[in-house]
Write an enzyme that holds these catalytic residues in place. Structure first.
Site, mmCIF file in Angstrom:
data_model
loop_
_atom_site.group_PDB
_atom_site.id
_atom_site.type_symbol
_atom_site.label_atom_id
_atom_site.label_comp_id
_atom_site.label_asym_id
_atom_site.label_seq_id
_atom_site.Cartn_x
_atom_site.Cartn_y
_atom_site.Cartn_z
ATOM 1 N N GLU A 179 0.826 -1.214 0.000
ATOM 2 C CA GLU A 179 0.000 0.000 0.000
ATOM 3 C C GLU A 179 0.858 1.261 0.000
ATOM 4 O O GLU A 179 0.372 2.341 0.321
ATOM 5 C CB GLU A 179 -0.951 0.012 1.213
ATOM 6 C CG GLU A 179 -1.918 -1.152 1.310
ATOM 7 C CD GLU A 179 -3.048 -1.139 0.257
ATOM 8 O OE1 GLU A 179 -3.059 -0.235 -0.599
ATOM 9 O OE2 GLU A 179 -3.875 -2.057 0.304
ATOM 10 N N HIS A 213 -3.065 1.765 8.255
ATOM 11 C CA HIS A 213 -4.149 1.035 7.589
ATOM 12 C C HIS A 213 -4.334 -0.280 8.335
ATOM 13 O O HIS A 213 -3.356 -0.984 8.600
ATOM 14 C CB HIS A 213 -3.799 0.773 6.125
ATOM 15 C CG HIS A 213 -4.623 -0.311 5.514
ATOM 16 N ND1 HIS A 213 -6.003 -0.247 5.467
ATOM 17 C CD2 HIS A 213 -4.291 -1.499 4.955
ATOM 18 C CE1 HIS A 213 -6.466 -1.344 4.901
ATOM 19 N NE2 HIS A 213 -5.444 -2.127 4.587
ATOM 20 N N HIS A 252 -7.577 -3.561 9.524
ATOM 21 C CA HIS A 252 -8.822 -4.237 9.150
ATOM 22 C C HIS A 252 -9.699 -4.431 10.392
ATOM 23 O O HIS A 252 -9.894 -5.564 10.850
ATOM 24 C CB HIS A 252 -8.507 -5.604 8.521
ATOM 25 C CG HIS A 252 -7.606 -5.567 7.319
ATOM 26 N ND1 HIS A 252 -6.925 -6.686 6.855
ATOM 27 C CD2 HIS A 252 -7.276 -4.568 6.465
ATOM 28 C CE1 HIS A 252 -6.231 -6.365 5.777
ATOM 29 N NE2 HIS A 252 -6.408 -5.082 5.524
ATOM 30 N N HIS A 274 -12.887 -3.517 3.074
ATOM 31 C CA HIS A 274 -11.449 -3.806 3.180
ATOM 32 C C HIS A 274 -10.898 -3.379 4.553
ATOM 33 O O HIS A 274 -10.444 -4.227 5.316
ATOM 34 C CB HIS A 274 -10.699 -3.128 2.026
ATOM 35 C CG HIS A 274 -9.206 -3.310 2.075
ATOM 36 N ND1 HIS A 274 -8.363 -2.918 1.066
ATOM 37 C CD2 HIS A 274 -8.388 -3.823 3.024
ATOM 38 C CE1 HIS A 274 -7.112 -3.201 1.384
ATOM 39 N NE2 HIS A 274 -7.103 -3.743 2.575
HETATM 40 P P1 13P Z 1 1.116 -5.543 2.978
HETATM 41 O O1 13P Z 1 1.530 -6.828 3.650
HETATM 42 O O2 13P Z 1 1.729 -5.396 1.612
HETATM 43 O O3 13P Z 1 1.403 -4.352 3.873
HETATM 44 O O4 13P Z 1 -0.456 -5.584 2.704
HETATM 45 C C1 13P Z 1 -1.400 -5.745 3.741
HETATM 46 C C2 13P Z 1 -2.716 -5.094 3.467
HETATM 47 O O5 13P Z 1 -3.514 -4.938 4.362
HETATM 48 C C3 13P Z 1 -3.038 -4.654 2.087
HETATM 49 O O6 13P Z 1 -4.162 -3.848 2.051
HETATM 50 ZN ZN ZN Z 2 -5.497 -4.061 3.841
#
Ligand code: 13P
Ligand code: ZN
Length: 269
Positions: free
Chosen positions: A119, A142, A144, A214
């Site tokens: 990202e 970022h 989840h 996401h």
């Molecule tokens: P990375 O392992 O490349 O950081 O990706 C994780 C992710 O949450 C992608 O949206």
């Molecule tokens: Zn992600």
């Protein structure tokens, strides 16, 4: 092992905060496998010795031209690296990169050639935007978060400010500590430049944005503060779900009560 963090307590403290937050993300169940990523602009901690450090990777394209990032340095979670591993060993599961003078490519300088997160286009576009606006924000996260992502599976919560208002109304702290609310970005391919561009547009009005189905993306002065904003929003989502599980729709604070909060705490919205 020789580390860029040795004898640099201020830089080490920033990386330690990333490790602490990575542990929280794992404990909360928001960081399955390699899920989520963190970047921090560490340019203010860079001394002449760091500037002289040779690259330990090839020159890599960012995928975008970001004029405000010339000569900047970032700590980045490594792609495919786990938050739960990063929590214990941040410099084996992340690396420090230098943006080159073309503002379109970077090299890794320390400690080992761990490739940055997939990202990176979103993270670096956001840092470029933050600098262009003169904002003091240095960290982007970022992750989840389960309940917030679940909410993004319902169209009604994707309408502008519907989720924000609901979440603010669950408990006064959410508006106090996430005063700009939750922006919404319709589903886009993870790691795409389109997702990066949509994220910057939404950050004009919000510090935290939902990537539909996401995860969320948050910015703040440091990684702990960015985490806190996501944490208060998800707490509200949990209160909402708890009430629904008890078999009723929660009343929520009234619009008047929320306006009173905004005035009392001098909030932007
Ligand atoms: P990375 O392992 O490349 O950081 O990706 C994780 C992710 O949450 C992608 O949206
Ligand atoms: Zn992600």
């Amino acid at each position: 092992m020789e580390s860029i963090l040795n004898n640099r307590p201020a830089l080490a403290a920033e990386v330690e905060k990333v490790a602490e937050v990575a542990g929280y993300l794992w404990q909360k169940g928001w960081a399955e496998r390699n899920g989520g990523n963190i970047t921090v602009n560490v340019t203010e901690y860079v001394d002449d010795a760091i500037k002289a450090m040779p690259a330990i990777s090839e020159v890599k394209p960012i995928g975008a031209v970001l004029p405000h990032l010339k000569g900047c340095y970032f700590y980045c979670k490594g792609t495919q690296k786990r938050m739960r591993d990063l929590a214990r060993r941040p410099m084996e599961n992340g690396s420090i990169i230098r943006i080159l003078d073309d503002c379109a490519s970077y090299v890794i300088i320390a400690d080992s050639p761990v490739m940055p997160t997939s990202e990176l286009p979103s993270h670096l576009s956001v840092h470029n935007y933050l600098i262009s606006k003169g904002l003091p924000y240095k960290a982007s996260v970022h992750t989840h978060p389960i309940e917030l992502v679940a909410m993004s599976h319902n169209k009604k919560f994707l309408e502008k400010d519907v989720a924000s208002n609901l979440l603010w109304s669950m408990i006064p702290e959410t508006k106090a500590f996430c005063p700009r609310g939750l922006g919404i970005i319709p589903y886009k391919l993870p790691s795409s430049v389109e997702l990066a561009e949509a994220t910057i547009r939404e950050l004009d009005d919000y510090d935290v944005v939902m990537w539909e189905k996401h995860g969320v993306f948050a910015v703040d002065v440091d990684v702990m503060a960015a985490f806190d904003q996501i944490d208060v929003l998800n707490k509200s989502a949990l209160i909402y779900i708890a009430a629904k599980n008890m078999g009723f729709e929660p009343d929520g604070m009234s619009q008047e009560q929320m306006k009173e909060m905004s005035v009392a705490f001098n909030l932007p919205k």
